[in-house]
Design an enzyme around this catalytic site. Structure first.
Site, PDB file in Angstrom:
ATOM      1  N   LYS A   1      -4.198  -0.701  -1.873  1.00  0.00           N
ATOM      2  CA  LYS A   1      -3.428   0.549  -1.791  1.00  0.00           C
ATOM      3  C   LYS A   1      -2.025   0.250  -1.254  1.00  0.00           C
ATOM      4  O   LYS A   1      -1.877  -0.553  -0.324  1.00  0.00           O
ATOM      5  CB  LYS A   1      -4.178   1.507  -0.856  1.00  0.00           C
ATOM      6  CG  LYS A   1      -3.622   2.923  -0.796  1.00  0.00           C
ATOM      7  CD  LYS A   1      -4.495   3.783   0.130  1.00  0.00           C
ATOM      8  CE  LYS A   1      -4.017   5.210   0.244  1.00  0.00           C
ATOM      9  NZ  LYS A   1      -4.863   6.016   1.147  1.00  0.00           N
TER      10      LYS A   1
ATOM     11  N   SER B   1      -6.242  10.341  -0.928  1.00  0.00           N
ATOM     12  CA  SER B   1      -5.002   9.738  -1.367  1.00  0.00           C
ATOM     13  C   SER B   1      -5.164   8.365  -2.021  1.00  0.00           C
ATOM     14  O   SER B   1      -4.252   7.924  -2.712  1.00  0.00           O
ATOM     15  CB  SER B   1      -4.028   9.634  -0.196  1.00  0.00           C
ATOM     16  OG  SER B   1      -4.511   8.732   0.780  1.00  0.00           O
TER      17      SER B   1
ATOM     18  N   SER C   1      -9.634  10.056   2.414  1.00  0.00           N
ATOM     19  CA  SER C   1      -8.841   9.415   1.352  1.00  0.00           C
ATOM     20  C   SER C   1      -9.480   8.208   0.694  1.00  0.00           C
ATOM     21  O   SER C   1      -8.982   7.740  -0.326  1.00  0.00           O
ATOM     22  CB  SER C   1      -7.465   9.015   1.894  1.00  0.00           C
ATOM     23  OG  SER C   1      -6.654  10.144   2.027  1.00  0.00           O
TER      24      SER C   1
END
Lengths: 105, 474
Positions: free
Chosen positions: B66, B141, B165
């Site tokens: 990420k 996210s 997330s």
């Protein structure tokens, strides 16, 4: 019980200036509306009896310990590696615009 | 060449037996990215020609990271214009640990800017799409990370979980997501959203793979003072242990009328699997569940407003603005380079911390946090794990909630209490509604990730949801 919370455009402007965040008039109005909705819905949190309840800091349950005051190279990023990423460098230092300008003095 | 398996576990075996070479594995990953990423936009940057630096437990395994986790290679943007040119000088500890075990970092994945959002639509670069139906969001996210794994572009991905997330996009994309106990994995080199809630964890295809990843990631790090000295267990040994006699709690507040009824049926069916395997199931009550979302958002946004103060345009590479003086530079840099949800967070957080409001909002939320932590401690006196939905609904259509930030906040209702209480939780695929995947969540006491893996793996043995691959990525 939820209660109606109002955050006016003027309050948003004040908070934004505290947070050093420029917001347009359109953004200010949208934020004011968003905050009204969100905080009104969250206001029921204030009904909960928290008398005598301590605040939580985090969930780890760890307490603070200071390490010895000695230089540990493993923690350190080379100054030149850091300065490479800084937009304006002068003589090995970060250069910024004047903090005190004529108007303020 | 035989086909590259879907899991780390099977891929390692195939490589050891000589059925596959390391280049088969990595080439397959790059081929999937090349074929499908233009449709799903999982990646912000692909690191071409990656190779393993050394042998180890993840030797040659392609892993996506990420983009709010620092990598010494390439950019680390947190999907923000503020960090468009930023290249981190070091690897985050989590990244260093997977590289030291031989993993190949194939690229950086898209997210909601600074991790703030539940749809990946708040990225300032691109909108990631759900591979099961590209008109729908992947969740967030860590949307890019979940899509990369679901689309077989990587065998695992690193995500971060502040309020769901990792777990929510994992569920919405049909993958496994593990949010470890707060402090189990080092946060060093992770761009902070809310420091008392953030945690790094893996997204994988199976529970066993989550155990393999956690083994590498877990452990104290002197570069993160909040990382825990608690002993690291042998996680994979929990996969295959009997669950007979264990007790699963069902917190009734998570199955309220707001929950889609088909979703509730699917989650209840998953819980029945535990009964069949000899576990006990009992209803429990967590009355503070309703206010957990308020406590969470007040704390998260207050911490975010403080953490984001560092983005002033004077470090992390240049940000172009015309400014008359220093204050003007701060105002414009932040005004022009933060997106709408980040601005909303800063304003809400600053409000909750400001004089006159701090006691009523931030401090009250922090006290309620203590009550929530106590409530979970009490519940775990009677049960080993809790089972709940991950998300109240399946992945919705892209753009459908863009004008309604409050309803996006409410979609985190099942995941945020876990972060508030600092507990570990696992999201496991358990079916479909139409073509869209559904997951359920298991929550355990602090540092008992083993129980999550034991229960999750037991579930997985009697179902094969994890073998399903979206048509798009086949």
């Amino acid at each position: 019980m939820t209660q109606h919370v109002t955050v006016t455009g003027k309050e948003v402007e004040h908070i934004a200036s505290l947070a050093r965040l420029q917001v347009s008039k359109k953004e200010r109005d949208a934020l004011s509306g968003n905050l009204d909705t969100i905080l009104s819905s969250f206001s029921s949190i204030q009904d909960i009896d928290t008398k005598g309840v301590p605040t939580a800091s985090d969930a780890s349950g760890l307490s603070n310990v200071l390490r010895e005051d000695v230089v540990d190279g493993e923690y350190i990023c080379a100054p030149e590696d850091v300065l490479k990423r800084v937009p304006d460098v002068y003589d090995g230092q970060v250069r910024v615009q004047a903090v005190f300008n004529d108007k303020q003095i | 060449m035989s086909e590259v398996p879907l899991t780390i576990h099977a891929t390692r075996e195939a490589v050891q037996k000589g059925d596959l070479s390391l280049s088969d594995v990595i080439n397959h990953s790059y081929r999937q990215i090349g074929l499908w990423d233009s449709q799903v936009h999982a990646f912000l940057e692909v690191f071409e020609n990656g190779t393993a630096k050394q042998e180890g437990r993840l030797y040659g395994i392609p892993i996506a990271v990420k983009d709010n986790i620092c990598t010494a290679q390439g950019h680390t943007t947190a999907a923000s214009q503020m960090l468009k040119k930023f290249m981190a000088p070091y690897n985050a500890t989590a990244v260093q640990r997977i590289i030291d075990e031989g993993a190949v970092v194939v690229g950086k994945t898209n997210l909601d800017e600074f991790g703030m959002g539940s749809t990946s639509e708040y990225s300032s670069y691109t909108t990631t799409k759900n591979p099961w139906n590209t008109k729908h969001v992947p969740g967030g996210s860590s949307g890019g990370s979940a899509v990369a794994v679901a689309s077989n572009m990587a065998l695992a991905a690193l995500g971060t979980d502040t309020g769901g997330s990792i777990r929510q996009p994992a569920a919405l994309c049909g993958t496994v997501g593990l949010k470890p106990t707060y402090g189990r994995v080092s946060r060093f080199g992770v761009i902070s959203y809310a420091s008392s809630l953030d945690q790094v964890g893996p997204i994988t295809r199976t529970v066993r793979d989550a155990a393999i990843m956690l083994q590498v990631l877990a452990g104290q790090d002197k570069k993160d003072a909040t990382s825990s000295p608690e002993r690291v267990e042998t996680y994979e040994s929990y996969c295959g242990k009997s669950i007979a006699g264990m007790t699963v709690g069902i917190p009734k507040e998570f199955f309220s009328s707001d929950l889609d009824s088909s979703m509730a049926d699917i989650v209840h069916a998953a819980i029945d699997t535990f009964k069949d395997a000899g576990a006990n199931v009992k209803e429990v009550s967590l009355p503070f569940t309703d206010v957990a979302i308020a406590a969470y958002y007040l704390i998260a946004k207050a911490e975010a407003s403080s953490n984001l103060a560092r983005y002033d345009g004077l470090r992390y590479e240049s940000v172009d603005v015309e400014a008359t003086d220093l204050i003007d530079r701060y105002m414009k840099t932040r005004g022009e380079h933060f997106g709408p949800e980040v601005k909303r967070s800063i304003i809400m957080g600053t409000y909750a911390l400001s004089q006159g409001y701090c006691d009523a909002w931030y401090k009250q939320a922090s006290k309620v946090r203590t009550l929530i932590q106590r409530e979970y401690e009490k519940a775990f006196q009677d049960v080993d794990v809790l089972a709940t939905p991950v998300s109240p609904e399946i992945a919705f259509e892209i753009g459908s909630k863009m004008d309604d930030p409050f309803s996006v906040y409410m979609s985190d209702v099942c995941t945020v209490p876990v972060n508030v209480a600092g507990l570990p939780a696992l999201s496991v695929p358990c079916g479909f509604m139409g073509v869209m995947p559904v997951g359920f969540q298991l929550i355990a006491p602090a540092f008992q990730e083993g129980k999550l893996l034991q229960m999750g793996h037991a579930y997985e043995q009697s179902h094969d949801w994890w073998k399903k691959v979206p048509e798009l990525a086949k």
